[in-house]
Design a protein around this motif. Sequence first.
Motif, PDB file in Angstrom:
ATOM      1  N   TYR A   1       0.829  -1.198   0.000  1.00  0.00           N
ATOM      2  CA  TYR A   1       0.000   0.000   0.000  1.00  0.00           C
ATOM      3  C   TYR A   1       0.870   1.257   0.000  1.00  0.00           C
ATOM      4  N   THR A   2       0.371   2.311  -0.596  1.00  0.00           N
ATOM      5  CA  THR A   2       1.124   3.562  -0.678  1.00  0.00           C
ATOM      6  C   THR A   2       0.808   4.453   0.518  1.00  0.00           C
ATOM      7  N   ILE A   3       1.847   5.125   1.025  1.00  0.00           N
ATOM      8  CA  ILE A   3       1.709   5.939   2.227  1.00  0.00           C
ATOM      9  C   ILE A   3       2.251   7.350   1.970  1.00  0.00           C
ATOM     10  N   GLY A   4       1.425   8.344   2.201  1.00  0.00           N
ATOM     11  CA  GLY A   4       1.863   9.729   2.160  1.00  0.00           C
ATOM     12  C   GLY A   4       1.973  10.259   3.581  1.00  0.00           C
ATOM     13  N   GLU A   5       2.835  11.258   3.790  1.00  0.00           N
ATOM     14  CA  GLU A   5       3.017  11.820   5.121  1.00  0.00           C
ATOM     15  C   GLU A   5       2.784  13.323   5.112  1.00  0.00           C
ATOM     16  N   VAL A   6       2.174  13.791   6.179  1.00  0.00           N
ATOM     17  CA  VAL A   6       1.916  15.215   6.377  1.00  0.00           C
ATOM     18  C   VAL A   6       2.531  15.646   7.704  1.00  0.00           C
ATOM     19  N   PRO A   7       3.465  16.604   7.710  1.00  0.00           N
ATOM     20  CA  PRO A   7       4.037  17.075   8.974  1.00  0.00           C
ATOM     21  C   PRO A   7       2.954  17.680   9.866  1.00  0.00           C
ATOM     22  N   ILE A   8       2.961  17.317  11.149  1.00  0.00           N
ATOM     23  CA  ILE A   8       1.994  17.862  12.092  1.00  0.00           C
ATOM     24  C   ILE A   8       2.709  18.371  13.333  1.00  0.00           C
ATOM     25  N   SER A   9       2.099  19.336  13.972  1.00  0.00           N
ATOM     26  CA  SER A   9       2.568  19.821  15.274  1.00  0.00           C
ATOM     27  C   SER A   9       1.725  19.151  16.338  1.00  0.00           C
ATOM     28  N   PHE A  10       2.351  18.287  17.093  1.00  0.00           N
ATOM     29  CA  PHE A  10       1.664  17.522  18.130  1.00  0.00           C
ATOM     30  C   PHE A  10       1.777  18.276  19.448  1.00  0.00           C
ATOM     31  N   VAL A  11       0.628  18.636  20.014  1.00  0.00           N
ATOM     32  CA  VAL A  11       0.591  19.372  21.278  1.00  0.00           C
ATOM     33  C   VAL A  11       0.034  18.451  22.353  1.00  0.00           C
ATOM     34  N   ASP A  12       0.707  18.372  23.488  1.00  0.00           N
ATOM     35  CA  ASP A  12       0.287  17.464  24.550  1.00  0.00           C
ATOM     36  C   ASP A  12      -1.121  17.793  25.008  1.00  0.00           C
ATOM     37  N   ARG A  13      -1.803  16.766  25.524  1.00  0.00           N
ATOM     38  CA  ARG A  13      -3.203  16.889  25.896  1.00  0.00           C
ATOM     39  C   ARG A  13      -3.449  18.064  26.837  1.00  0.00           C
ATOM     40  N   VAL A  14      -4.621  18.688  26.655  1.00  0.00           N
ATOM     41  CA  VAL A  14      -5.007  19.827  27.488  1.00  0.00           C
ATOM     42  C   VAL A  14      -5.558  19.344  28.827  1.00  0.00           C
TER      43      VAL A  14
END
Length: 240
Positions: free
Chosen positions: A202-215
Amino acid sequence: MAADRGDKFSVLLPTYNERENLPLVVWLLVRTFRQSGISFEIIIIDDGSPDGTQEIAEQLEKIYGSDKIIVREIISILFSSGTAYIHGMKHATGNFIVIMDADLSHHVSLYSIKQKEGNFDIVSGTRYKGNGGVYGWDLKRKLISRGANFITQVLLRPGASDLTGSFRLYRKEVLQKLMEKCVSKGYVFQMEMIVRARQLGYTIGEVPISFVDRVYGESKLGGNEIVSFLKGLLTLFATT
């Protein structure tokens, strides 16, 4: 976020003690979809939360409509993201499935544009590529996440930069096939999904994300999850 006419997104939200977070994450999702003109449904799978999460989910169902918010409870001593997704998919009517946490750690700009660019089977958020990053974690959690990804890259060479993230878009039929193949539970589950996807071509694309710790609330990651990850990693190394 562009999507073809006829596309529908089913968001699977496993919850456990997310009473404070759930109304906001649902509101953000609904706003994003409506602004984009995309057909959607949000399936909340609650693990019998003692804090009243299910009652909040049922109120949201009344506010937004039962065609948009679908509430399902699953109580199991073996509850995990994997079992929640299996349960949620039984009720999903979309041709794309979005999996994400309900703790507000993930942004809700979905991945339709990236999917259409490369006609990918999977689009995965990555904290370790481009302008992606992690905010609000202490050094210990950063080392655990980085270490887990580094060891996995060395042993399995999966061809994706973030193996333990839990914000992804799948074609529904692809997710169903991967769920049939995966045997892991807990923290290692997300890693196995990517490894098996590569194995199956299967083909996989990636998107950079900013992960912010739970509120609100506390992380579910503990010592048992780390041990489970290491065992699962060794099992995948031996079987793939």
